[in-house]
Write an enzyme that holds these catalytic residues in place. Structure first.
Site, PDB file in Angstrom:
ATOM      1  N   GLU A 209       0.829  -1.201   0.000  1.00  0.00           N
ATOM      2  CA  GLU A 209       0.000   0.000   0.000  1.00  0.00           C
ATOM      3  C   GLU A 209       0.865   1.254   0.000  1.00  0.00           C
ATOM      4  OE1 GLU A 209      -4.088  -1.352   2.197  1.00  0.00           O
ATOM      5  OE2 GLU A 209      -2.358  -0.972   3.481  1.00  0.00           O
TER       6      GLU A 209
ATOM      7  N   GLU B 229      -3.630  -9.573   4.151  1.00  0.00           N
ATOM      8  CA  GLU B 229      -4.482  -9.193   5.279  1.00  0.00           C
ATOM      9  C   GLU B 229      -5.674 -10.133   5.448  1.00  0.00           C
ATOM     10  OE1 GLU B 229      -2.390  -5.304   4.293  1.00  0.00           O
ATOM     11  OE2 GLU B 229      -3.048  -7.100   3.244  1.00  0.00           O
TER      12      GLU B 229
END
Length: 260
Positions: free
Chosen positions: A111, A131
């Site tokens: 990210e 995640e």
């Protein structure tokens, strides 16, 4: 304890190195430091380009420091100015940022790389958004990734958390170029020098327009440009640099950009 962020400045270029052994994971303190570093970069008129990389050859960044979280760092804590890693939510970042991915780049680390404008990678780098396997969401990637690569590929990566290599990343246009590890930083600096020699007010206008257009209709953004409603556009259209570009063209010489 050593500083988790190292910086190197050469002319108009700032190199920012995440250096938190063993894996360059980011805790709240590190994120706040990164925010201060990138805010200072944004606000320094003498700096034009930043390079973000990780220390060592194995990890760029795996994202959130789960060990720190186990010791009390709240996942929704104060990440500092700019949000996680200092870049994801930093307002008015109108200068080019290059991510030089030197190894494992996953979770919040991916990210963070997605927050850069250009992504270069060592050929051994690997990527993932794992995640899902920890029962949580890759929030920033869920927003950004389907806008960067084909929707169905983005959803596969988000929903499975699987790993992929630089060949696949290149195939989907997720990264710009890949290089042997020994050449990565030299290539990043070469790219940064090219950008540093360019017109900073135009870079600012490009980034401003791209951000505005993300959530706007084409004509709405065009209207804001023609009416000079974007601050960067208004500054560019009133600048000496825009006149310099025209003069340099007519005089058949290289322009001298001053950022004003």
């Amino acid at each position: 304890m050593t500083d988790p962020i190292r910086t190197r400045r050469e002319g108009a270029i700032l190199e920012v190195t995440l250096d938190r052994p063993k894996a360059n994971a980011i805790d709240l303190t590190t994120s706040r430091i990164m925010g201060e570093v990138f805010a200072d970069f944004r606000d320094d008129p003498d700096l034009r380009v930043a390079i973000l990389t990780g220390a060592g050859e194995k990890f760029f960044c795996p994202g959130w420091d789960l060990k720190a979280a186990a010791d009390g760092d709240a996942v929704d804590g104060d990440y500092g100015v700019g949000g996680f890693g200092g870049l994801q939510e930093l307002r008015d970042m109108n200068k080019p940022v290059i991510a030089a991915v030197n190894g494992i780049c996953c979770g919040g680390g991916l990210e963070l790389a997605l927050s850069a404008d250009i992504i270069l990678a060592a050929d051994h780098a690997t990527f993932a958004l794992p995640e899902i396997r920890s029962g949580t969401i890759a929030d920033a990637a869920s927003i950004k990734l389907p806008k960067r690569i084909p929707y169905h590929i983005a959803m596969e990566l988000l929903l499975t958390g699987r790993w992929f290599d630089t060949t696949e990343a290149l195939n989907w246009g997720l990264i710009n170029h890949t290089y042997p590890a020994a050449d990565l930083m030299a290539q990043a600096w070469d790219m940064a020098r090219v950008l540093a020699s360019g017109p900073p007010l135009v870079y600012a206008a490009i980034k401003d327009v791209v951000r505005d257009a993300e959530d706007s209709k084409f004509q709405d953004t065009m209207n804001r440009i023609t009416k000079r409603q974007l601050a960067s556009i208004d500054r560019l259209y009133s600048s000496d640099d825009q006149l310099e570009g025209a003069r340099a063209f007519t005089e058949k010489r290289d322009p001298v950009w001053k950022g004003r």
